[in-house]
Design a protein around this motif. Structure first.
Motif, PDB file in Angstrom:
ATOM      1  N   GLY A  87      46.460  95.980 -41.707  1.00 50.97           N
ATOM      2  CA  GLY A  87      45.292  96.841 -41.653  1.00 50.97           C
ATOM      3  C   GLY A  87      44.370  96.596 -40.481  1.00 50.97           C
ATOM      4  N   TYR A  88      44.843  95.814 -39.468  1.00 47.79           N
ATOM      5  CA  TYR A  88      43.981  95.544 -38.319  1.00 47.79           C
ATOM      6  C   TYR A  88      43.735  96.803 -37.481  1.00 47.79           C
ATOM      7  N   VAL A  89      44.726  97.671 -37.432  1.00 46.32           N
ATOM      8  CA  VAL A  89      44.607  98.953 -36.734  1.00 46.32           C
ATOM      9  C   VAL A  89      45.111 100.039 -37.667  1.00 46.32           C
ATOM     10  N   SER A  90      44.946 101.301 -37.273  1.00 45.92           N
ATOM     11  CA  SER A  90      45.405 102.401 -38.121  1.00 45.92           C
ATOM     12  C   SER A  90      46.933 102.419 -38.172  1.00 45.92           C
ATOM     13  N   ARG A  91      47.484 103.051 -39.188  1.00 50.17           N
ATOM     14  CA  ARG A  91      48.937 103.111 -39.343  1.00 50.17           C
ATOM     15  C   ARG A  91      49.592 103.875 -38.198  1.00 50.17           C
ATOM     16  N   ASP A  92      48.850 104.782 -37.571  1.00 50.41           N
ATOM     17  CA  ASP A  92      49.406 105.529 -36.435  1.00 50.41           C
ATOM     18  C   ASP A  92      49.619 104.625 -35.219  1.00 50.41           C
ATOM     19  N   PRO A 148      59.397 108.389 -35.735  1.00 48.17           N
ATOM     20  CA  PRO A 148      58.172 108.077 -36.486  1.00 48.17           C
ATOM     21  C   PRO A 148      58.477 107.837 -37.968  1.00 48.17           C
ATOM     22  N   GLU A 149      57.494 107.325 -38.678  1.00 45.46           N
ATOM     23  CA  GLU A 149      57.647 107.200 -40.131  1.00 45.46           C
ATOM     24  C   GLU A 149      57.730 108.595 -40.752  1.00 45.46           C
ATOM     25  N   ARG A 150      58.696 108.762 -41.640  1.00 45.04           N
ATOM     26  CA  ARG A 150      58.900 110.054 -42.290  1.00 45.04           C
ATOM     27  C   ARG A 150      58.941 109.892 -43.804  1.00 45.04           C
ATOM     28  N   GLY A 207      62.427 103.777 -36.682  1.00 45.56           N
ATOM     29  CA  GLY A 207      63.881 103.768 -36.595  1.00 45.56           C
ATOM     30  C   GLY A 207      64.491 105.098 -36.977  1.00 45.56           C
ATOM     31  N   PRO A 208      65.738 105.305 -36.603  1.00 49.94           N
ATOM     32  CA  PRO A 208      66.406 106.592 -36.851  1.00 49.94           C
ATOM     33  C   PRO A 208      66.930 106.718 -38.287  1.00 49.94           C
ATOM     34  N   ASN A 209      67.028 107.967 -38.711  1.00 47.00           N
ATOM     35  CA  ASN A 209      67.657 108.306 -39.994  1.00 47.00           C
ATOM     36  C   ASN A 209      68.822 109.247 -39.669  1.00 47.00           C
ATOM     37  N   PHE A 210      70.047 108.708 -39.674  1.00 42.92           N
ATOM     38  CA  PHE A 210      71.201 109.473 -39.209  1.00 42.92           C
ATOM     39  C   PHE A 210      71.645 110.556 -40.194  1.00 42.92           C
ATOM     40  N   TYR A 211      71.408 110.324 -41.460  1.00 41.20           N
ATOM     41  CA  TYR A 211      71.833 111.293 -42.480  1.00 41.20           C
ATOM     42  C   TYR A 211      70.672 111.525 -43.436  1.00 41.20           C
ATOM     43  N   LYS A 212      70.240 112.769 -43.509  1.00 47.79           N
ATOM     44  CA  LYS A 212      69.148 113.143 -44.417  1.00 47.79           C
ATOM     45  C   LYS A 212      69.769 113.868 -45.607  1.00 47.79           C
TER      46      LYS A 212
END
Length: 339
Positions: free
Chosen positions: A83-88, A156-158, A184-189
Motif C-alpha cells: 500500500g505504499y503506492v497506488s495499485r496502478d 495489466p491486471e485483469r 503477466g500474460p494469459n494465453f488462454y481465456k
C-alpha cells in the motif's frame, strides 16, 4: 498444500545475491581500474559497464521482491502489495527488474559482438571507441527498459485472470489477490463451459520477448564460434602474450555465456513458454526466480579466476594480508620473549 517456503527461498536468494554481488563486483571493478592489462582496450570499459549493471540488477532484484507463479494458461510475476503506492503504480517495481534483466542480456550480447569485431573484423573496431561505446551501453539500457515497460502495458491486471488465480494463491501462499500485485500474460481465456480464446496481444508480446532471448543466444553462439575458429588460425602468428590474453578473454566470455544460459535463459524460457503447452509449475517456478538472484556473483567470481592478471593480483592481496599477519604474530612472540 502450502508452498510458502518457495517464496522464502526466493527472498533469501535475493538477499544473498545482493550481498555477494556487491562484494564480487567491487573486487572486479578494482581489478579493472587498477590491475587490468592496457591491451584490454575498450573491452575493459565494457566490463566496467557490465559490472555496474550487475550491481544495479542485484539491487533491483532485492528491492522489487519479485516472485512468480505459473498455471496451465498463464505465467505471472508478482510481489506483495504493502500500500505504499497506488495499485496502478505498484507493478512498476516488477517491470524495473524486467528492464534491468533485459539490459543485462543485451550488454552480454554487445560483449560478444565486440570480441567478434576484435578477432574477426578489426577494421570495424572504431565503432567501439570513444563515444560509440556509450551508444552501445545506453542503447542496451534503453532497449531493455523499453521491453520492461512494454510488458507493463501489455500484461495489466485483469479481472478474469485475478479470479482464476484467487484459489491457487489462497491454497499455496495463504494470500488473497488484494495482497499482491502482478503482471503477466494469459494465453488462454476460458469460460465456464471450457471454451478457450487466445488473446492475440498476449501471444504477440510474449513471442517478442521469447524471440529476443532466443536471438540473443544465437548471436552469442555465432560470434563465439567465429572467434574461437579465428583464434586457432591466428595462434601461429601471434605472440605468446597476445595469444594468451586473447584466450583468457575468450574463455571468460564463454563462461559469461554459459552461466547466464543455465541461470537466466533456461529458467525464464521455461517460465515464458510452458503455459503455451498447457504446462504449469505453480509455485515451484520460483526456483527460477532464485537462480536469477544468485547469478551475478557467480558470474564475476569465475571471471576473476579465469583472467590471469586478476587471479595473480588477488593472490598477491591475500599473500600481503597473510604476510602482515605473520609479521604481527612474530613481533608479538618476540615481545613476549623479551618480557
Amino acid at each position: 498444500m502450502s508452498a510458502r517456503w518457495v517464496l522464502d527461498l526466493t527472498a533469501r536468494s535475493e538477499e544473498f545475491g545482493l550481498v555477494t554481488a556487491v562484494f564480487s563486483n567491487s573486487i572486479l571493478l578494482y581489478m579493472l581500474f587498477y590491475k587490468a592489462n592496457p591491451s584490454f582496450g575498450a573491452y575493459r570499459r565494457l566490463m566496467i559497464s557490465y559490472a555496474v549493471i550487475e550491481m544495479v540488477y542485484s539491487i533491483l532484484s532485492f528491492t522489487s521482491g519479485m516472485m512468480a507463479h505459473s498455471t496451465e494458461t498463464s505465467c505471472i510475476s508478482f510481489n506483495l502489495y504493502h500500500g505504499y503506492v497506488s495499485r496502478d503504480l505498484a507493478p512498476i517495481f516488477l517491470v524495473d527488474f524486467c528492464g534491468i534483466y533485459f539490459t543485462l542480456i543485451l550488454i552480454l550480447v554487445v560483449h560478444f559482438i565486440y570480441r567478434y569485431v576484435v578477432v574477426c573484423d578489426f577494421h570495424k573496431l572504431r565503432f567501439f571507441n570513444g563515444p560509440y561505446l556509450m551508444f552501445w551501453v545506453i542503447g542496451a539500457a534503453v532497449s531493455g527498459f523499453s521491453l520492461g515497460y512494454l510488458k507493463l502495458w501489455a500484461f495489466p491486471e485483469r479481472e478474469h485472470l485475478t479470479n482464476e488465480l484467487r484459489e491457487e494463491f489462497s491454497q499455496f501462499y495463504n494470500l488473497s489477490m488484494e495482497e499482491v500485485v502482478y503482471n503477466g500474460p494469459n494465453f488462454y481465456k476460458c469460460n465456464e463451459i471450457g471454451e478457450c480464446a487466445r488473446p492475440s496481444a498476449d501471444w504477440i508480446m510474449q513471442l517478442i520477448l521469447t524471440g529476443g532471448l532466443v536471438n540473443s543466444v544465437i548471436i552469442m553462439s555465432y560470434c563465439g564460434f567465429c572467434c574461437c575458429k579465428k583464434l586457432r588460425e591466428n595462434r601461429k602468428h601471434a605472440s605468446c602474450r597476445t595469444a594468451d590474453l586473447q584466450n583468457q578473454l575468450m574463455i571468460a566470455l564463454i563462461v559469461q555465456a554459459v552461466i547466464p544460459i543455465v541461470f537466466m535463459y533456461i529458467p525464464i524460457l521455461l517460465f515464458f513458454t510452458t503455459p503455451i503447452f498447457h504446462i504449469g509449475f505453480g509455485p515451484y517456478i520460483n526456483v527460477a526466480m532464485a537462480t536469477l538472484a544468485i547469478y551475478p556473483p557467480m558470474d564475476q567470481f569465475f571471471i576473476i579466476y579465469i583472467i590471469k592478471d586478476f587471479r595473480t593480483a588477488l593472490k598477491e592481496i591475500f599473500k600481503c594480508g597473510k604476510a602482515v599477519s605473520d609479521a604481527s604474530s612474530s613481533s608479538q612472540a618476540f615481545s613476549s620473549r623479551l618480557t
